[in-house]
Scaffold this active site. Structure first.
Site, mmCIF file in Angstrom:
data_model
loop_
_atom_site.group_PDB
_atom_site.id
_atom_site.type_symbol
_atom_site.label_atom_id
_atom_site.label_comp_id
_atom_site.label_asym_id
_atom_site.label_seq_id
_atom_site.Cartn_x
_atom_site.Cartn_y
_atom_site.Cartn_z
ATOM 1 C CD GLU A 172 -8.031 11.307 -3.316
ATOM 2 O OE1 GLU A 172 -8.798 11.944 -2.639
ATOM 3 O OE2 GLU A 172 -7.002 10.651 -2.485
ATOM 4 C CG PHE A 203 -3.733 0.915 5.800
ATOM 5 C CD1 PHE A 203 -4.850 1.475 6.592
ATOM 6 C CD2 PHE A 203 -2.962 1.729 5.306
ATOM 7 C CE1 PHE A 203 -5.272 3.084 6.841
ATOM 8 C CE2 PHE A 203 -3.005 3.254 5.331
ATOM 9 C CZ PHE A 203 -4.065 3.611 6.327
ATOM 10 C CD GLN A 204 -4.595 4.803 2.547
ATOM 11 O OE1 GLN A 204 -3.919 4.737 2.017
ATOM 12 N NE2 GLN A 204 -5.094 5.704 3.102
ATOM 13 C CE LYS A 229 4.826 1.441 -1.672
ATOM 14 N NZ LYS A 229 4.385 1.967 -0.187
ATOM 15 C CG MET A 262 -32.800 22.500 -11.637
ATOM 16 S SD MET A 262 -33.744 23.648 -12.822
ATOM 17 C CE MET A 262 -32.545 23.936 -13.919
#
Lengths: 585, 177
Positions: free
Chosen positions: A52, A114-115, A164, A482
């Site tokens: 993502e 969940f999630q 959802k 760097m």
């Protein structure tokens, strides 16, 4: 009459109504209804990413190269948390982005389902605004409002968290209104009196400088045209921040190069010694100012910015103008024209003579080599061999990014995509995918480091899947360059964890992805291999093996002011930064 | 013009200011405001919030903060950047505002202490809102220093606990926000 549809269908319809053609995303349980709606239409193309974070940087690259809003679609929980880095990046660099996240159904919110994660809580401080939509009745308004907030005023990322059950629910859809909001009202038109005062100051200045930033690019291509116009009318020198490169053409005689920590000597000295600074769409970031109490001590400062909170935040200015850069510059040009039609060549001649002397220092020079590829040389050759083409450059973060900013030259806006504010390693490769998705026939190159590029390497797979022939030009010095440089400057050369061990073979890796791999170790072969890269119709990983311990110079060391730069020939750089400077970043 | 409203690197003295913020009363709005203060290192001395216009779902948030003039300006501008914020007024900067706080003060004791407690409560115009044989709960309203003083006087007389609403404020005169 309002159309009846499900929440998921509203999402797609709103994207269509907002002229969105591409979205970047990854499916999951809490966004399945939206993915089902995507499956049943062909107006919006979905690009499946591998992580993502990649989706967010693709959306950023897409947005910066087109001026449109980038759109991301991810699932709840880990989908949302993985997007956080890209949201923070877009917030700091003012990139318009709408990120739609799935959420567990409303009855389960707060149950540690969940999630499940508190997406609006987590993203509150790394978005311009965010929404949790608990009812399908609110969804059309929120969808359109999100695009308005993301793209207007000072742009930024907006999250819409959609449970959802709301995606499944039926409701009536409404088209976008004309773009207004009861509380959010960005001020785009600068105060005319203030602009007149600015012109008065400009007419009197003897040592002026235009200091421009990403705001000019965000304002749209017209702002770059107006900037060129005002520069030509006035004959003033122009410098730019990292984010603003390309708004003013690097080919112009009035261009001083980038300013700031790794900016040119002439740009920084001109900032320090000027009598009038006109800051256009930049924010006096710490990379720009160096030590604040030593910053441009004798100048009057004009600050044009669309965000009132940017004014007087880091540096006190004499004349603030809140408004869109494009609008203000256009007015400035008009008022200047009404006052005079002569550039003030004579009055500025002493200033230009001084600038000429600073230019003669040649602060970007480096020791050439015929044995090993110097990173600066690699960028120079890349520029020479691509400058006639339709080229877009993205970068990762670190030395290669600064060398790209110094040695690649931009003449047009929206051609340069880099993570400036947040400094996100791993930005460039997915950003290049996003740019290429918007510009299929262009040459899109990610100038990368071997450390950064491994952070989001998996998106090569996305590039291959969608036939997006991005070129990843890796300056491989086997160091986090760097970090190593700062350890040399500040920590007695104790190189703690700043080297890349067990590096993958990038050529084989390219082949494993189904891309094309090229390695170059010999400066004599560099041109041919760059041409091979450009002429490949596949995505390419180019492993350019460069000098291992090169420092990125010139540099304003931390805690120092513009006139205290380290130049390429400065000796004993390990003892320059004092205790006070050491604690700075 | 040409005089910055503040001088950046000089040692500015901190000042206590009362800000009033008109917001849409939508979920998360208080978290946005409070989160902004913590994220940017601003200070909150007191915070009160309640919906004040039910039909329009608007709330007023009163914030007392201590900061230098430069930071006070940033606080105002950063608050105004939040999407659900309508307006921000610095009541302290705009003139003498009315400032009030309410406290409920529980004091336990018997005998002479109990009598003295009541005498002081009367002097401070604190009302008795609960009483038992050996305790009182007083309700006191006023400027914070009056409330502060009352509480400190109760301390030796058997102070048990205190709850305070925090400061709420409104401008004087006929103009509204």
């Amino acid at each position: 009459m309002a159309q009846q549809m499900t929440g998921a269908e509203m999402v797609i319809q709103a994207l269509v109504d907002q002229d969105v053609e591409h979205i970047f995303g990854y499916p999951g349980g809490a966004v399945l209804p939206i993915y089902d709606a995507i499956f049943q239409q062909d107006k919006v193309e979905h690009i499946l990413v591998r992580h993502e974070q990649g989706a967010t940087h693709m959306a950023e690259g897409y947005a910066r190269s087109t001026g449109k809003c980038g759109v991301v679609l991810v699932t709840s929980g880990p989908g949302a948390t993985n997007a956080v880095t890209g949201l923070a990046d877009a917030l700091l660099d003012s990139i318009p982005m709408v990120c739609i996240t799935g959420q567990v159904p409303t009855p389960l919110i707060g149950s540690d389902a969940f999630q499940e994660c508190d997406t609006v809580g987590i993203t509150r401080n790394c978005t311009k605004h965010n929404y949790l939509v608990k009812s399908v009745e609110d969804l059309p308004r929120v969808l359109h409002e999100a695009f308005y907030v993301a793209t207007s005023g000072r742009p930024g990322p907006v999250v819409i968290d959609i449970p959802k059950d709301v995606q499944f629910a039926l409701g009536s859809y409404a088209k976008p209104n004309n773009g207004s909001h009861p509380t959010y009202k960005p001020q785009t038109e600068g105060d005319l009196e203030a602009i007149k005062m600015a012109v008065d100051l400009m007419l009197k200045a003897e040592k002026p400088i235009l200091y421009t930033g990403g705001g000019v690019i965000n304002s749209g291509p017209e702002a770059s045209v107006e900037l060129r116009e005002i520069a030509e009318l006035t004959g003033f020198p122009v410098t730019s921040t990292l984010m603003g490169l390309g708004a003013f053409p690097a080919s112009s005689d009035q261009w001083l190069g980038m300013l700031g920590m790794h900016g040119t000597y002439e740009a920084n000295m001109a900032m320090h010694d000027c009598d009038l600074m006109i800051c256009v769409g930049a924010r006096f970031d710490d990379r720009i100012t160096g030590r604040i109490d030593g910053f441009s001590p004798n100048s009057k400062k004009i600050h044009i910015d669309i965000d009132p909170s940017s004014i007087n935040k880091n540096i006190a200015v004499d004349l603030p103008i809140v408004g869109d850069c494009g609008f203000v510059l256009e007015e400035m040009v008009r008022i200047w024209r009404s006052r005079t039609n002569q550039p003030r060549t004579e009055a500025l001649s002493g200033w230009w003579k001084q600038i000429g002397e600073w230019r003669d220092v040649k602060s970007l020079q480096y020791a050439k080599s015929e044995k090993v590829i110097k990173p600066q040389y690699a960028i120079e050759r890349l520029y020479e061999l691509t400058k006639e083409r339709d080229v877009y450059i993205t970068t990762e973060v670190g030395q290669h990014q600064m060398w790209a900013a110094q040695h690649f030259h931009f003449n047009e806006p929206n051609r340069w995509m880099t993570s400036g504010g947040l400094g996100t390693m791993g930005y460039g490769l997915p950003a290049a995918v996003g740019v290429q998705a918007a510009h299929r026939d262009a040459l899109v190159i990610d100038i990368a480091g071997e450390a950064s590029v491994q952070m989001t390497m998996q998106e090569m797979s996305t590039a291959v899947q969608y036939g997006l022939p991005i070129k990843v030009f890796i300056l491989n010095n086997e160091r986090m360059g760097m970090v190593r440089q700062w350890q040399e400057l500040l920590h007695g050369g104790r190189y703690s964890s700043s080297y890349s061990e067990s590096l993958p073979d990038f050529v084989k890796m390219a082949e494993a992805f189904g891309a094309h791999g090229i390695r170059c170790e010999d400066p004599a072969e560099l041109d041919d291999k760059i041409l091979e890269m450009i002429n490949s119709d596949k995505p390419v990983l180019f492993d350019c093996c460069v000098t291992k311990d090169e420092n990125c110079l010139p540099m304003i060391p931390s805690g120092k002011a513009h006139h205290e730069m380290i130049l390429p020939d400065t000796a004993d750089i390990g003892n320059i930064i004092d205790e006070k400077g050491k604690v700075l970043v | 013009m040409f005089k910055p409203s503040w001088d950046l690197e000089r040692n500015q003295l901190v000042e206590r200011h009362t800000l009033t913020v008109l917001v849409d009363n939508e979920p998360g709005v208080l978290a946005r405001v409070v989160g902004l203060f913590s994220a940017r290192g601003f200070n909150i001395d007191s915070l009160t919030v309640s919906e004040t216009e039910h039909d329009r779902h608007r709330s007023r948030i009163t914030i007392v903060t201590v900061a230098t003039p430069k930071v006070l300006l940033q606080i105002k501008l950063q608050l105004e950047r939040l999407v659900p914020v309508h307006r921000v007024h610095d009541l302290t900067a705009e003139g003498k505002a009315l400032e009030r706080e309410l406290a409920l003060v529980k004091v336990a004791g018997k005998g002479e202490n109990r009598v003295e407690t009541l005498r002081l409560a009367e002097a401070f115009r604190a009302n008795v809102v609960d009483a038992s044989i050996d305790s009182f709960v007083f309700e006191i309203t006023g400027r914070p220093n009056k409330v502060e003083q009352f509480i400190s006087l109760m301390q030796p007389l058997g102070l048990v606990e205190v709850v305070r609403t925090g400061l709420t404020a409104i401008s004087r005169g006929k103009e509204g926000m």
